[in-house]
Motif scaffolding. Structure first.
Motif, PDB file in Angstrom:
ATOM      1  N   GLY A  10      -4.394 -16.753  19.773  1.00 40.14           N
ATOM      2  CA  GLY A  10      -4.086 -17.114  18.393  1.00 40.14           C
ATOM      3  C   GLY A  10      -4.003 -15.943  17.454  1.00 40.14           C
ATOM      4  N   LEU A  11      -3.882 -14.725  18.005  1.00 38.35           N
ATOM      5  CA  LEU A  11      -3.842 -13.529  17.176  1.00 38.35           C
ATOM      6  C   LEU A  11      -2.452 -13.213  16.657  1.00 38.35           C
ATOM      7  N   ASP A  12      -1.448 -13.971  17.103  1.00 39.16           N
ATOM      8  CA  ASP A  12      -0.089 -13.688  16.650  1.00 39.16           C
ATOM      9  C   ASP A  12       0.213 -14.328  15.308  1.00 39.16           C
ATOM     10  N   ARG A  13      -0.708 -15.172  14.816  1.00 43.10           N
ATOM     11  CA  ARG A  13      -0.451 -15.834  13.549  1.00 43.10           C
ATOM     12  C   ARG A  13      -0.654 -14.852  12.403  1.00 43.10           C
ATOM     13  N   PRO A  14       0.184 -14.939  11.381  1.00 38.81           N
ATOM     14  CA  PRO A  14       0.052 -14.001  10.267  1.00 38.81           C
ATOM     15  C   PRO A  14      -1.238 -14.230   9.511  1.00 38.81           C
ATOM     16  N   SER A  15      -1.746 -13.177   8.933  1.00 38.95           N
ATOM     17  CA  SER A  15      -2.937 -13.285   8.107  1.00 38.95           C
ATOM     18  C   SER A  15      -2.548 -13.084   6.661  1.00 38.95           C
ATOM     19  N   GLY A  16      -3.463 -13.371   5.737  1.00 38.79           N
ATOM     20  CA  GLY A  16      -3.167 -13.174   4.329  1.00 38.79           C
ATOM     21  C   GLY A  16      -2.703 -14.460   3.675  1.00 38.79           C
ATOM     22  N   PRO A  17      -2.303 -14.395   2.423  1.00 39.55           N
ATOM     23  CA  PRO A  17      -1.939 -15.590   1.654  1.00 39.55           C
ATOM     24  C   PRO A  17      -0.806 -16.389   2.268  1.00 39.55           C
ATOM     25  N   ALA A  53       2.908  -8.550 -14.056  1.00 41.51           N
ATOM     26  CA  ALA A  53       1.960  -8.179 -13.006  1.00 41.51           C
ATOM     27  C   ALA A  53       1.701  -6.675 -12.982  1.00 41.51           C
ATOM     28  N   GLY A  54       1.780  -6.042 -14.164  1.00 37.00           N
ATOM     29  CA  GLY A  54       1.537  -4.616 -14.258  1.00 37.00           C
ATOM     30  C   GLY A  54       2.779  -3.767 -14.126  1.00 37.00           C
ATOM     31  N   ALA A  55       3.894  -4.356 -13.690  1.00 29.86           N
ATOM     32  CA  ALA A  55       5.130  -3.603 -13.499  1.00 29.86           C
ATOM     33  C   ALA A  55       6.001  -3.696 -14.745  1.00 29.86           C
ATOM     34  N   THR A  56       6.779  -2.648 -14.975  1.00 31.24           N
ATOM     35  CA  THR A  56       7.786  -2.659 -16.033  1.00 31.24           C
ATOM     36  C   THR A  56       9.126  -3.039 -15.410  1.00 31.24           C
ATOM     37  N   VAL A  57       9.759  -4.059 -15.965  1.00 33.23           N
ATOM     38  CA  VAL A  57      11.021  -4.563 -15.420  1.00 33.23           C
ATOM     39  C   VAL A  57      12.111  -4.411 -16.476  1.00 33.23           C
ATOM     40  N   GLU A  65       1.735 -13.324  -5.173  1.00 35.50           N
ATOM     41  CA  GLU A  65       0.954 -14.284  -4.385  1.00 35.50           C
ATOM     42  C   GLU A  65       0.814 -13.816  -2.936  1.00 35.50           C
ATOM     43  N   LEU A  66       1.875 -13.198  -2.398  1.00 34.78           N
ATOM     44  CA  LEU A  66       1.801 -12.692  -1.027  1.00 34.78           C
ATOM     45  C   LEU A  66       0.834 -11.516  -0.910  1.00 34.78           C
ATOM     46  N   LEU A  67       0.689 -10.753  -1.981  1.00 34.21           N
ATOM     47  CA  LEU A  67      -0.236  -9.619  -1.941  1.00 34.21           C
ATOM     48  C   LEU A  67      -1.689 -10.078  -1.921  1.00 34.21           C
ATOM     49  N   GLY A  68      -1.951 -11.269  -2.460  1.00 37.46           N
ATOM     50  CA  GLY A  68      -3.290 -11.834  -2.374  1.00 37.46           C
ATOM     51  C   GLY A  68      -4.204 -11.378  -3.489  1.00 37.46           C
ATOM     52  N   PRO A  69      -5.356 -12.074  -3.659  1.00 40.79           N
ATOM     53  CA  PRO A  69      -6.281 -11.758  -4.754  1.00 40.79           C
ATOM     54  C   PRO A  69      -6.887 -10.364  -4.644  1.00 40.79           C
ATOM     55  N   GLU A  70      -6.950  -9.837  -3.422  1.00 43.65           N
ATOM     56  CA  GLU A  70      -7.535  -8.506  -3.265  1.00 43.65           C
ATOM     57  C   GLU A  70      -6.708  -7.428  -3.948  1.00 43.65           C
ATOM     58  N   ALA A  71      -5.442  -7.723  -4.281  1.00 39.64           N
ATOM     59  CA  ALA A  71      -4.588  -6.743  -4.959  1.00 39.64           C
ATOM     60  C   ALA A  71      -4.918  -6.636  -6.445  1.00 39.64           C
ATOM     61  N   GLY A  72      -5.783  -7.539  -6.947  1.00 31.13           N
ATOM     62  CA  GLY A  72      -6.194  -7.471  -8.338  1.00 31.13           C
ATOM     63  C   GLY A  72      -5.302  -8.266  -9.271  1.00 31.13           C
ATOM     64  N   GLU A  73      -5.632  -8.218 -10.561  1.00 33.90           N
ATOM     65  CA  GLU A  73      -4.876  -8.980 -11.551  1.00 33.90           C
ATOM     66  C   GLU A  73      -3.529  -8.341 -11.871  1.00 33.90           C
ATOM     67  N   ARG A  78      17.713  -4.785  -4.160  1.00 37.18           N
ATOM     68  CA  ARG A  78      17.818  -4.375  -2.758  1.00 37.18           C
ATOM     69  C   ARG A  78      17.061  -3.080  -2.477  1.00 37.18           C
ATOM     70  N   ARG A  79      17.027  -2.175  -3.446  1.00 40.41           N
ATOM     71  CA  ARG A  79      16.392  -0.882  -3.219  1.00 40.41           C
ATOM     72  C   ARG A  79      14.960  -0.823  -3.760  1.00 40.41           C
ATOM     73  N   ALA A  80      14.459  -1.939  -4.247  1.00 42.14           N
ATOM     74  CA  ALA A  80      13.106  -1.954  -4.809  1.00 42.14           C
ATOM     75  C   ALA A  80      12.056  -1.873  -3.694  1.00 42.14           C
ATOM     76  N   THR A  81      10.943  -1.218  -3.982  1.00 41.00           N
ATOM     77  CA  THR A  81       9.842  -1.119  -3.018  1.00 41.00           C
ATOM     78  C   THR A  81       8.622  -1.841  -3.574  1.00 41.00           C
ATOM     79  N   PHE A  82       7.847  -2.438  -2.651  1.00 43.95           N
ATOM     80  CA  PHE A  82       6.702  -3.243  -3.032  1.00 43.95           C
ATOM     81  C   PHE A  82       5.495  -2.852  -2.186  1.00 43.95           C
ATOM     82  N   PRO A  83       4.281  -3.184  -2.656  1.00 48.80           N
ATOM     83  CA  PRO A  83       3.084  -2.876  -1.860  1.00 48.80           C
ATOM     84  C   PRO A  83       3.066  -3.692  -0.567  1.00 48.80           C
ATOM     85  N   ALA A  84       2.411  -3.143   0.462  1.00 51.31           N
ATOM     86  CA  ALA A  84       2.237  -3.879   1.709  1.00 51.31           C
ATOM     87  C   ALA A  84       1.409  -5.133   1.423  1.00 51.31           C
ATOM     88  N   PRO A  85       1.678  -6.245   2.114  1.00 51.99           N
ATOM     89  CA  PRO A  85       2.532  -6.349   3.300  1.00 51.99           C
ATOM     90  C   PRO A  85       3.995  -6.696   3.001  1.00 51.99           C
TER      91      PRO A  85
END
Length: 485
Positions: A120-127, A6-10, A187-195, A31-38
């Motif tokens: 109904g605004l308390d429901r999460p949005s996104g994938p 997914a573009g990352a080097t592991v 998948e949680l980042l959604g299609p808007e995050a790109g390929e 444990r110390r890894a960081t990821f894009p929001a959300p």
């Protein structure tokens, strides 16, 4: 091993060691890894469990899109107060303990939450929000790993779980589980995050050096051994040679089949043997004097033969420890008494059995420990039988400070929690190393045990009004153990 996803080097650092260590203690990764929001946090834990079908490696990943470290009340207050001057003033009053301001802000926050729920605004949005609570499956066909995926009611926590039989687990299974974890993140980042949603990021997957469970002699790892850097480095090399028989075969190399560790009592020879077994991921079989020496004629010889007969049948990696080796097969001299003859007979059989043990069963490695190496006949421990001989000395000043550091860090990792601090700031490890002259790792462990016991007794008497362990407490314990000088 390293790969792109997914573009990352592991990069996975010594996957075989991670899997071996997981047989003893859960190993926490990312444990110390960081990821894009959300995505706030993602962890991957590898552990071992027994099941009706046999022991298994268990992989559990947890991905969160909320921040559990911040209490709900604090999150509501942050929303209500905002960043404007009035909000800043109110926040200062709450911090100062103003009960009226606190009641007003919390009341407004509760009303806001109720309104959000009604609309109904308390429901999460996104994938994550588009999925119904329940289970799904992510799979890596190449490695044969299937991970059950579950989502919580709010859609803010995703968990993946996969199991692999312990005897079948390979580094490829760990690589596959890391990929499935990153797939769930993507998948949680959604299609808007790109390929390539993780483009430009680098993740290093390596085991945590301080497990957050209480360490026992049975679960100790080489990472937790302090003050014996050279010894630990040599044992790591032996573990690598044991875990990679294909590399040994490629070069026609023969790994050590026997290791002799010698040194003063309390320096950690038995602990190091356990740690080596755990580093390899091997079963541990300890042989003590009563299991061999028998008062009946011929009994001792039968016992030693049976031990090696069993060793040739082991089908899983096994470390056999002959503790206090000198008391088992040291020569009693040339006397003609029955005891001398029995010990000499046992020593002779031991030499014969060790000659071809590694060829008979490459899954077995033998370790012998002794406080008195001069009592062991040279022919017993010659190269070809015991290829590696390691001196385990008493730690010097720097090493003692390192032992204090690792033991204190382990205790803090296991016992400290929000609202409870076990050790005060300002612990002077260098001073502790200097004051504990002549002590072994076993002595340092006893120093900490005494301080812990004193604090626990004080806690029991006062109902919790106890200060953390201080430098003065540790120094007093060191001096107490040293006694009058």
């Amino acid at each position: 091993m390293s790969f792109e996803y997914a573009g990352a080097t592991v990069e996975i650092v010594d996957a075989a060691t991670i899997l071996a260590a997981a047989r003893v203690n859960p190993v926490e990764l990312l444990r110390r890894a960081t990821f894009p929001a959300p995505v706030r946090r993602a962890t991957l834990t590898v552990s071992s469990a027994d099941s009706p079908s046999g022991p298994r490696h268990v992989f559990v990943a947890e991905i969160r899109t909320n921040d559990d470290d911040v209490p709900q009340r604090e999150r509501i207050r942050a929303v209500v107060l905002g960043n404007d001057p009035v909000g800043t003033l109110l926040a200062k009053r709450i911090a100062a303990g103003d009960p009226v301001t606190t009641k007003i802000v919390d009341g407004v926050g509760a009303a806001a939450v109720a309104a959000y729920k009604k609309l109904g605004l308390d429901r999460p949005s996104g994938p994550a929000a588009e999925r119904e609570p329940g289970a799904a499956v992510l799979a890596d066909a190449a490695a044969g790993v299937q991970a059950a995926v579950t989502y919580d009611q709010a859609g803010s926590v995703v968990r993946l779980r996969a199991e692999v039989p312990r005897d079948d687990v390979q580094p490829a299974h760990l690589e596959a589980m890391v990929k499935l974890t990153l797939q769930a993140v993507a998948e949680l980042l959604g299609p808007e995050a790109g390929e390539q949603p993780l483009a430009g990021r680098r993740y290093v997957v390596s085991r945590e050096t301080i497990p957050r469970v209480a360490t026992t002699t049975q679960t100790v790892t080489l990472d937790q051994v302090g003050g014996l850097a050279d010894v630990v480095a040599e044992l790591r090399q032996i573990a690598v040679s044991f875990r990679h028989p294909e590399a040994m075969a490629r070069w026609g190399a023969r790994r050590p089949q026997g290791i002799l560790m010698y040194g003063p009592p309390g320096t950690g020879k038995t602990m190091l043997s356990r740690a080596l077994a755990n580093e390899i991921g091997a079963d541990f079989r300890e042989i003590r004097t009563p299991e061999i020496l028998d008062k009946w004629l011929g009994g001792s010889e039968r016992n030693i033969k049976q031990i090696f007969r069993d060793a040739r049948r082991y089908r899983v990696p096994t470390l056999i420890l002959f503790d206090e080796f000198d008391s088992i097969i040291s020569y009693a001299g040339s006397g003609g008494d029955a005891a001398s003859q029995a010990i000499n007979a046992v020593a002779g059989i031991f030499k014969q059995e060790m000659n071809d043990l590694i060829e008979a069963n490459p899954n077995v490695i033998v370790v012998a420990t002794t406080n008195f190496p001069h009592r062991v006949d040279d022919s017993l421990i010659r190269s070809g039988r015991f290829d590696v001989k390691i001196s385990v000395p008493k730690p010097d000043e720097v090493s003692r400070a390192e032992i204090f550091r690792k033991m204190i860090a382990q205790l803090a990792a296991v016992h400290e929690e929000p609202g409870f601090t076990m050790f005060a700031d300002g612990i002077d490890l260098a001073e502790l190393g200097r004051l504990s002259h002549g002590m072994t790792g076993a002595d340092i462990k006893e120093i900490l045990r005494r301080v812990q016991l004193a604090k626990a007794m004080q806690d029991a008497r006062t109902g919790g009004l106890v200060e953390p362990i201080s430098q003065q407490d540790l120094v007093a314990s060191v001096n107490d153990l040293l006694g009058p000088r």
